[in-house]
Structures are given as C-alpha cells and as structure tokens.
Design a protein around this motif. Structure first.
Motif, PDB file in Angstrom:
ATOM      1  N   GLN A  10       3.930 -19.912  47.277  1.00  0.00           N
ATOM      2  CA  GLN A  10       3.914 -21.374  47.265  1.00  0.00           C
ATOM      3  C   GLN A  10       4.232 -21.940  48.643  1.00  0.00           C
ATOM      4  O   GLN A  10       3.583 -22.884  49.108  1.00  0.00           O
ATOM      5  CB  GLN A  10       4.915 -21.899  46.233  1.00  0.00           C
ATOM      6  N   LEU A  11       5.234 -21.358  49.300  1.00  0.00           N
ATOM      7  CA  LEU A  11       5.602 -21.828  50.639  1.00  0.00           C
ATOM      8  C   LEU A  11       4.505 -21.537  51.655  1.00  0.00           C
ATOM      9  O   LEU A  11       4.254 -22.349  52.557  1.00  0.00           O
ATOM     10  CB  LEU A  11       6.914 -21.178  51.073  1.00  0.00           C
ATOM     11  N   THR A  12       3.849 -20.387  51.507  1.00  0.00           N
ATOM     12  CA  THR A  12       2.745 -20.061  52.407  1.00  0.00           C
ATOM     13  C   THR A  12       1.624 -21.088  52.281  1.00  0.00           C
ATOM     14  O   THR A  12       1.069 -21.558  53.285  1.00  0.00           O
ATOM     15  CB  THR A  12       2.207 -18.653  52.101  1.00  0.00           C
ATOM     16  N   ASP A  13       1.293 -21.448  51.039  1.00  0.00           N
ATOM     17  CA  ASP A  13       0.260 -22.465  50.820  1.00  0.00           C
ATOM     18  C   ASP A  13       0.679 -23.808  51.411  1.00  0.00           C
ATOM     19  O   ASP A  13      -0.137 -24.526  51.982  1.00  0.00           O
ATOM     20  CB  ASP A  13      -0.012 -22.624  49.321  1.00  0.00           C
ATOM     21  N   ARG A  14       1.953 -24.141  51.249  1.00  0.00           N
ATOM     22  CA  ARG A  14       2.431 -25.420  51.778  1.00  0.00           C
ATOM     23  C   ARG A  14       2.374 -25.437  53.310  1.00  0.00           C
ATOM     24  O   ARG A  14       1.976 -26.438  53.907  1.00  0.00           O
ATOM     25  CB  ARG A  14       3.865 -25.688  51.314  1.00  0.00           C
ATOM     26  N   VAL A  15       2.766 -24.322  53.930  1.00  0.00           N
ATOM     27  CA  VAL A  15       2.706 -24.237  55.392  1.00  0.00           C
ATOM     28  C   VAL A  15       1.263 -24.389  55.866  1.00  0.00           C
ATOM     29  O   VAL A  15       0.988 -25.098  56.848  1.00  0.00           O
ATOM     30  CB  VAL A  15       3.311 -22.908  55.885  1.00  0.00           C
ATOM     31  N   ALA A  16       0.332 -23.730  55.178  1.00  0.00           N
ATOM     32  CA  ALA A  16      -1.078 -23.833  55.561  1.00  0.00           C
ATOM     33  C   ALA A  16      -1.565 -25.265  55.435  1.00  0.00           C
ATOM     34  O   ALA A  16      -2.289 -25.772  56.311  1.00  0.00           O
ATOM     35  CB  ALA A  16      -1.922 -22.900  54.696  1.00  0.00           C
TER      36      ALA A  16
END
Length: 274
Positions: A88-94
């Motif tokens: 989820q955090l990876t998607d948010r960072v992207a």
C-alpha cells in the motif's frame, strides 16, 4: 506513578488519546482512583505506548495493533499484514511521485509561458500515413495520465516489429480518441511503416487519413511539459477564427529514449473554419 497528564507529556501523546486507548482496552492505566476516577500510569507502560505509536505509524489499525501487542497474531499473519502495508505504501509513493512530477511540469510550463508565440504555428496539409500501433486506455487526456500508458507501449511495439522483421519507415506518431462517454482516452502509440497488415501480425496496421488542414507547432522537450506548447497552438486557433476538429497527433521527429528533454515533437491539430 504518573497522572494521565504527566504520562501523556512523557509519551508525547494527548490526554484524549490515552483515554481512548483505555476505552478500547489497548493501554489500561496502572491504577484508577475509585473516588475521583483519576488515571495513573507506571514508567514501564511507556514501552507499550511507544510500541502502539510505532505500529500505528506503520499504518496498522488500532485493532491490529492490539492483536500484535497481545500476541493474538502468529508470525505468518504479522508478516502478511506488514507485506500488505508495504504494498500500500509503495503504491502511495508511486502516486505521490507522479503528482510531484506533474507539479514540477506545471511549474516549468508557467516559467516558459510567453517564450513561444503564435508566430511559431504553421497551417498545412498532412498526407495520409500507414502506421503500426499498439493501444492502451488512459484515465484522461492530461499528461500525468497519458504518460504512464504510452511510455511502455513504444518499447513493446518496437520489440514486436523487430520480431516480425519489420523496420520503421518514418517517425513515431501518437494519436488519441475518446474511449466512451467519460473522460477515458484511447492512446494509440504508432510508428510509420510500409508493410501490409499480414506482415506484422502482432500489431495493428492502420491507415491514418489525410488531414486537409492542420495547425501545427513544434514542441521541444519532454511531453510532460507539452501543455504550454498546446496552449500557444490553441490561442492561435482561436485568434484566427478556426476551430479544433479532433485531437492533435503527436509526430516524434526526434524520439530520445531515456532523454525526453531532448525530444522534438510536432503537434498536428486538425482544424476547420467556424
């Protein structure tokens, strides 16, 4: 022992938050005065409070935090929970990175406004052209939505053409059309070819019709910053009594893989008289 106010100051949380943690059973006070209802905490309870805060910062819900602290989750469940949160955090960072790139592009567009004038617009006929293409669907016509869709299409298009033994015969050409009644846009990533459709079975080979009258302008640099150039083109169309008659084609006169700032692109906007 410490009063709730003192303990809140030591733990750097609010008194209201400690009361909430007590109410849901996440962090009970060490003692409660039976007459006043005042809550008191011990120093060793700071460790649990700090673990609560750390797990919350990882994005876990309070129910999940309680399960972790009370050993109601085994190691496999905890790993799964943390891996999901990592995704989820990876998607948010992207997503945030894409928004930041869009903001930077907008700032550069504002900084370069006025450097290009409507004198750079050329009215001309565009001949028909055959292209091999791949398509995708973008959420809207805006550059932050178009870019992530069109960028992977071209490497895949060239890979398929190479596998079929087909060599490009001219520049890349991208064009767009509405995907339906909403904002979605079909993105066509193509390149000029001189082959029959049967010679390139893994791509679509289509003939783009001639454009009798197109208002054209050359854009220098990344397509993430094309809005400023398109703005000049739109102003010329408006000032000279024309109207847009479809989406602009993008003809990549110089396509610089990995160095988009060096790209040179001609925008060809079909126009007709009002």
């Amino acid at each position: 022992m410490f009063t709730i106010g003192e303990f809140a100051a030591l733990g750097r949380v609010s008194v209201r938050m400690l009361r909430h943690y007590d109410g849901i059973g996440l962090l009970r006070p060490a003692a409660v005065d039976p007459h006043t209802g005042y809550r008191y905490y011990r120093a060793e309870q700071l460790g649990r409070l700090h673990r609560v805060i750390a797990l919350k910062d990882l994005g876990l819900t309070l129910d999940q935090v309680g399960a972790v602290l009370d050993d109601r989750l085994d190691a496999a469940e905890l790993r799964g929970m943390l891996r999901l949160r990592r995704a989820q955090l990876t998607d948010r960072v992207a997503a945030d990175t894409a928004r930041l790139a869009g903001i930077e592009a907008r700032l550069r567009m504002l900084e370069t406004e006025g450097r290009m004038t409507t004198r750079d617009v050329v009215l001309k006929q565009v001949p028909p052209v055959r292209i091999a293409e791949l398509t995708g669907v973008a959420r809207s016509y805006e550059s932050p939505d178009i870019g992530p869709v069109i960028q992977p299409l071209y490497p895949e298009l060239f890979r398929r053409l190479d596998a079929a033994g087909v060599r490009p015969a001219g520049p890349g050409i991208a064009w767009y059309e509405p995907a339906g009644d909403g904002d979605e846009v079909v993105v066509h990533a193509g390149v000029t070819v001189h082959v029959d459709p049967a010679d390139a079975p893994d791509v679509a080979v289509v003939d783009l019709p001639a454009v009798p009258t197109a208002a054209t302008i050359v854009h220098h640099g990344s397509m993430d910053e094309v809005e400023a150039t398109m703005q000049v083109l739109a102003r010329w169309v408006e000032e000279h009594g024309w109207r847009a008659d479809g989406y602009a084609r993008e003809v990549y006169l110089e396509y610089c893989q990995g160095k988009p700032e060096q790209g040179v692109t001609e925008l060809q906007l079909p126009v007709s008289r009002r």
